[in-house]
Each structure stands twice: as structure tokens, then as C-alpha cells.
Motif scaffolding. Sequence first.
Motif, PDB file in Angstrom:
ATOM      1  N   TRP A  78       0.786  -8.504  -4.607  1.00  0.00           N
ATOM      2  CA  TRP A  78       1.021  -7.351  -5.483  1.00  0.00           C
ATOM      3  C   TRP A  78       0.835  -6.040  -4.718  1.00  0.00           C
ATOM      4  CZ3 TRP A  78      -1.553  -3.066  -7.216  1.00  0.00           C
ATOM      5  CH2 TRP A  78      -0.993  -2.395  -8.317  1.00  0.00           C
ATOM      6  N   PHE A  79      -0.270  -5.910  -4.001  1.00  0.00           N
ATOM      7  CA  PHE A  79      -0.518  -4.680  -3.252  1.00  0.00           C
ATOM      8  C   PHE A  79       0.574  -4.442  -2.198  1.00  0.00           C
ATOM      9  CE2 PHE A  79      -4.950  -4.744  -4.797  1.00  0.00           C
ATOM     10  CZ  PHE A  79      -5.091  -3.396  -5.113  1.00  0.00           C
ATOM     11  N   ALA A  80       1.107  -5.507  -1.653  1.00  0.00           N
ATOM     12  CA  ALA A  80       2.132  -5.357  -0.618  1.00  0.00           C
ATOM     13  C   ALA A  80       3.408  -4.731  -1.158  1.00  0.00           C
ATOM     14  CB  ALA A  80       2.440  -6.718   0.004  1.00  0.00           C
ATOM     15  N   GLY A  84       3.784  -0.054  -1.973  1.00  0.00           N
ATOM     16  CA  GLY A  84       4.340   0.950  -1.072  1.00  0.00           C
ATOM     17  C   GLY A  84       3.355   1.968  -0.546  1.00  0.00           C
ATOM     18  N   VAL A  85       2.061   1.709  -0.689  1.00  0.00           N
ATOM     19  CA  VAL A  85       1.047   2.616  -0.148  1.00  0.00           C
ATOM     20  C   VAL A  85       0.902   2.367   1.349  1.00  0.00           C
ATOM     21  CG1 VAL A  85      -1.371   3.332  -0.272  1.00  0.00           C
ATOM     22  CG2 VAL A  85      -0.176   2.591  -2.351  1.00  0.00           C
ATOM     23  N   ASP A  86       0.798   3.448   2.117  1.00  0.00           N
ATOM     24  CA  ASP A  86       0.554   3.350   3.557  1.00  0.00           C
ATOM     25  C   ASP A  86      -0.933   3.076   3.763  1.00  0.00           C
ATOM     26  OD1 ASP A  86       0.350   3.570   6.295  1.00  0.00           O
ATOM     27  OD2 ASP A  86       0.865   5.699   6.384  1.00  0.00           O
ATOM     28  N   VAL A  87      -1.279   1.821   4.009  1.00  0.00           N
ATOM     29  CA  VAL A  87      -2.682   1.416   4.172  1.00  0.00           C
ATOM     30  C   VAL A  87      -2.944   1.151   5.650  1.00  0.00           C
ATOM     31  CG1 VAL A  87      -4.484  -0.234   3.533  1.00  0.00           C
ATOM     32  CG2 VAL A  87      -2.686   0.369   1.880  1.00  0.00           C
ATOM     33  N   ARG A  88      -3.947   1.844   6.200  1.00  0.00           N
ATOM     34  CA  ARG A  88      -4.316   1.669   7.599  1.00  0.00           C
ATOM     35  C   ARG A  88      -5.753   1.156   7.675  1.00  0.00           C
ATOM     36  NH1 ARG A  88      -2.021   7.634   9.615  1.00  0.00           N
ATOM     37  NH2 ARG A  88      -0.026   7.488   8.478  1.00  0.00           N
ATOM     38  N   TRP A 143      -4.231   7.820  -4.444  1.00  0.00           N
ATOM     39  CA  TRP A 143      -2.882   7.998  -3.894  1.00  0.00           C
ATOM     40  C   TRP A 143      -1.897   8.427  -4.965  1.00  0.00           C
ATOM     41  CZ3 TRP A 143       1.509   4.949  -4.976  1.00  0.00           C
ATOM     42  CH2 TRP A 143       2.583   5.056  -4.081  1.00  0.00           C
ATOM     43  N   THR A 144      -2.064   7.947  -6.200  1.00  0.00           N
ATOM     44  CA  THR A 144      -1.125   8.301  -7.271  1.00  0.00           C
ATOM     45  C   THR A 144      -1.216   9.770  -7.650  1.00  0.00           C
ATOM     46  OG1 THR A 144      -2.651   7.809  -9.123  1.00  0.00           O
ATOM     47  CG2 THR A 144      -1.316   5.982  -8.231  1.00  0.00           C
ATOM     48  N   GLY A 145      -2.347  10.430  -7.314  1.00  0.00           N
ATOM     49  CA  GLY A 145      -2.523  11.817  -7.706  1.00  0.00           C
ATOM     50  C   GLY A 145      -1.809  12.818  -6.819  1.00  0.00           C
ATOM     51  N   HIS A 146      -1.199  12.369  -5.740  1.00  0.00           N
ATOM     52  CA  HIS A 146      -0.484  13.254  -4.810  1.00  0.00           C
ATOM     53  C   HIS A 146       0.554  14.095  -5.560  1.00  0.00           C
ATOM     54  CE1 HIS A 146       2.191  14.430  -1.493  1.00  0.00           C
ATOM     55  NE2 HIS A 146       1.173  14.186  -0.673  1.00  0.00           N
ATOM     56  N   HIS A 197      -5.892   9.933 -17.436  1.00  0.00           N
ATOM     57  CA  HIS A 197      -5.395  10.107 -16.069  1.00  0.00           C
ATOM     58  C   HIS A 197      -5.417   8.769 -15.320  1.00  0.00           C
ATOM     59  CE1 HIS A 197      -4.689  14.375 -15.676  1.00  0.00           C
ATOM     60  NE2 HIS A 197      -5.880  14.672 -16.174  1.00  0.00           N
ATOM     61  N   ALA A 198      -6.505   8.015 -15.486  1.00  0.00           N
ATOM     62  CA  ALA A 198      -6.623   6.715 -14.826  1.00  0.00           C
ATOM     63  C   ALA A 198      -5.535   5.761 -15.298  1.00  0.00           C
ATOM     64  CB  ALA A 198      -8.005   6.116 -15.091  1.00  0.00           C
ATOM     65  N   GLN A 199      -5.278   5.785 -16.617  1.00  0.00           N
ATOM     66  CA  GLN A 199      -4.238   4.931 -17.180  1.00  0.00           C
ATOM     67  C   GLN A 199      -2.875   5.260 -16.579  1.00  0.00           C
ATOM     68  OE1 GLN A 199      -4.752   2.453 -19.632  1.00  0.00           O
ATOM     69  NE2 GLN A 199      -2.702   1.901 -18.991  1.00  0.00           N
ATOM     70  N   ARG A 200      -2.572   6.561 -16.457  1.00  0.00           N
ATOM     71  CA  ARG A 200      -1.284   6.967 -15.876  1.00  0.00           C
ATOM     72  C   ARG A 200      -1.195   6.553 -14.410  1.00  0.00           C
ATOM     73  NH1 ARG A 200      -1.913  11.342 -19.579  1.00  0.00           N
ATOM     74  NH2 ARG A 200      -3.120  12.618 -18.127  1.00  0.00           N
ATOM     75  N   GLY A 201      -2.318   6.660 -13.685  1.00  0.00           N
ATOM     76  CA  GLY A 201      -2.318   6.247 -12.285  1.00  0.00           C
ATOM     77  C   GLY A 201      -2.040   4.766 -12.118  1.00  0.00           C
ATOM     78  N   VAL A 202      -2.681   3.948 -12.938  1.00  0.00           N
ATOM     79  CA  VAL A 202      -2.473   2.496 -12.867  1.00  0.00           C
ATOM     80  C   VAL A 202      -1.054   2.139 -13.291  1.00  0.00           C
ATOM     81  CG1 VAL A 202      -3.195   0.271 -13.831  1.00  0.00           C
ATOM     82  CG2 VAL A 202      -4.912   1.960 -13.147  1.00  0.00           C
ATOM     83  N   ALA A 203      -0.555   2.807 -14.322  1.00  0.00           N
ATOM     84  CA  ALA A 203       0.826   2.562 -14.755  1.00  0.00           C
ATOM     85  C   ALA A 203       1.810   2.905 -13.640  1.00  0.00           C
ATOM     86  CB  ALA A 203       1.144   3.378 -16.003  1.00  0.00           C
ATOM     87  N   PHE A 204       1.530   3.980 -12.901  1.00  0.00           N
ATOM     88  CA  PHE A 204       2.395   4.362 -11.779  1.00  0.00           C
ATOM     89  C   PHE A 204       2.389   3.260 -10.711  1.00  0.00           C
ATOM     90  CE2 PHE A 204       3.602   6.307  -7.813  1.00  0.00           C
ATOM     91  CZ  PHE A 204       4.550   7.256  -8.160  1.00  0.00           C
ATOM     92  N   LEU A 205       1.216   2.704 -10.413  1.00  0.00           N
ATOM     93  CA  LEU A 205       1.124   1.625  -9.424  1.00  0.00           C
ATOM     94  C   LEU A 205       1.895   0.385  -9.874  1.00  0.00           C
ATOM     95  CD1 LEU A 205      -2.650   1.954  -8.456  1.00  0.00           C
ATOM     96  CD2 LEU A 205      -0.685   2.544  -7.022  1.00  0.00           C
ATOM     97  N   HIS A 206       1.758   0.047 -11.149  1.00  0.00           N
ATOM     98  CA  HIS A 206       2.496  -1.120 -11.663  1.00  0.00           C
ATOM     99  C   HIS A 206       4.011  -0.880 -11.568  1.00  0.00           C
ATOM    100  CE1 HIS A 206      -0.689  -3.722 -12.952  1.00  0.00           C
ATOM    101  NE2 HIS A 206      -1.230  -2.807 -13.755  1.00  0.00           N
ATOM    102  N   GLN A 207       4.431   0.329 -11.889  1.00  0.00           N
ATOM    103  CA  GLN A 207       5.854   0.644 -11.818  1.00  0.00           C
ATOM    104  C   GLN A 207       6.343   0.583 -10.376  1.00  0.00           C
ATOM    105  OE1 GLN A 207       6.885   4.501 -13.375  1.00  0.00           O
ATOM    106  NE2 GLN A 207       9.057   4.022 -13.514  1.00  0.00           N
ATOM    107  N   ALA A 208       5.526   1.108  -9.460  1.00  0.00           N
ATOM    108  CA  ALA A 208       5.907   1.081  -8.037  1.00  0.00           C
ATOM    109  C   ALA A 208       6.013  -0.348  -7.519  1.00  0.00           C
ATOM    110  CB  ALA A 208       4.876   1.862  -7.224  1.00  0.00           C
TER     111      ALA A 208
END
Length: 292
Positions: A159-161, A164-168, A208-211, A278-289
Motif C-alpha cells: 500500500w505504501f509503495a 507516491g511519497v519520496d521516502v529516503r 506530507w499531505t499538508g504540502h 484535517h487528519a481525516q482529509r490527510g488520510v483520505a488524500f493518501l488513500h486516493q493517491a
Amino acid sequence: MSRPNEPARPDLYSRITDKIIAQLETGVRPWTQPWTSSASVSRPLRHNGEAYSGINVLLLWSEAMARGFQAATWMTFRQALALGAHVRKGETGATVVYASTLARAETDDAGEEQLRRIPFLKAYTVFNVEQIEGLGEGHAPEPAPSVNPDARIAQVEAWFATVGVDVRHGGGSAFYVPSTDHVQMPAFERFRDAQSYYATLGHECVHWTGHAARLGRDFSRSTQAYAREELVAELGAAFLCADLGLALEPREDHAAYLDHWLEVLRGDKRFIVSAAAHAQRGVAFLHQASTA
């Protein structure tokens, strides 16, 4: 008696916030505690299987923890009756809220009528299915089936893959860097266990979603801006972990935030509701991504 479309009493925000403050003052974070039970990790669910969101997740997790409920499903008195069941005599319900807006016409300085939308909360009561008798098989509480941890973690990894987050990886701390728009994580092997790694990654991904290029979350004009953003990420990580079937353990490096969170919540009785939204919107954005 309140009419159905009447806004919540002005103290509803305060009642919710005071409850969270009381728990934080004892060192308890209500978004991390419900998973000490044998029940499967889950968001609270409505009678139709739909997951609750925002502040209602915290309210119902808190109730489940305090009362020892194992079941995730909640419903109103009338919903239970409609299913041919009834709330057990003597049971007390849990408060959840419905957020909406009122439209009010106001006259501006130029004498023109403007429509102003005023946000409000309306409270109502729900009961856990463990408080209800006569439910059919589809709603009766059942023990969670055992899940192969390796298979579950493999699914989380996949799922995390897709997000699309740039994870280093490297170093000894986890953080999000807005200037380069990347998440920095210690190596997987340095974490206590796989779930701790994914929970930490989820926290940083909510940052990351808050950018500005995404949700544009900005608390710079507020007091304790950093603490506010950290609370949003903390709640977002809790929601995300529940969605992914992970247990969220309190991070030791976040213990210092408790006093700052308390200061914010004591000074702004509406912020816990706003932070959860705000947290809900951030998680929803991640699920959509992850499905894009």
C-alpha cells in the motif's frame, strides 16, 4: 427540547475538548489505547458497516477503551429497533457528533445581502452492539478472525509503495522535509518491529499531505503552530493505522508534545475537532493517491 435542525449548544466543543484534555493530563492518548483489547484493529463502524471519521473516531475509541467493548459497530436506539433488536435496559450511550453548516443571510456595509455559512455540531447518542439484544448474525459481535501477521504487513508494504511519497532511509530520526518534499526514515531494521515502522511512516506521510501542492495545511498564523501540525499528524497516523490493520504505539519522541497539545486545546476548544478533520482529509488524500 432541541429541534432537529438546531445547532449544538455552544459548549459541545468544550465538552469534547475537556474530555480529551482529561485523558492527556493522565498521559493517556485516546487514539492509541483501544488496541490493547483482543478485538481487531478497526475504525468504529456505523450500523451499515460504514466507518466513522474525524472526531467521532476519537470519541468512540475512547468509549470502547473505557468500557472494554470488543465490537467496533455502533448504532442509535432507533436503528436497533428497526433491526428488530433493542438496547439493553439500563445501558448508557456514547456521544457522537454531526458537523454541518447553517446558511444565514446578512447585510454587508454596502447594504447588499450576503449568504454566510456558519459551521455547527449536533450531538446524538449511539450504543455499541454489545449493549444491544436481539441482533441478527450480520450485526452481532463476533471474535475477530486470526490474521497472518506476515501477510498483513506485506499488504501494508504494498500500500505504501503505491502512495507516491519520496521516502529516503538513513540516520536516527523520522521527519518530513517540506523544502525537498521528502520523508526521511531510519532503516527498517532499526525499528522495534514492523508495525512501529509503518506507524511512523504513516505519521510522516500525513505531514506530507499538508504540502502547499496538496492540501495546503498551514497553521503559521496560529499559536503553537508546530504542535498543531504534530497533533494532526498523530491523529492521522492513528486513523491510517486503523485502516491498515496496524497497532499504533505512542512514540517516545512525541512525549514532549503532550504539554504543548494541552496548551493548545485549553486555549482553543474547537481545535481538537478541527485537527481530527484535517487528519481525516490527510488520510483520505493518501488513500486516493494509493489508487491513482
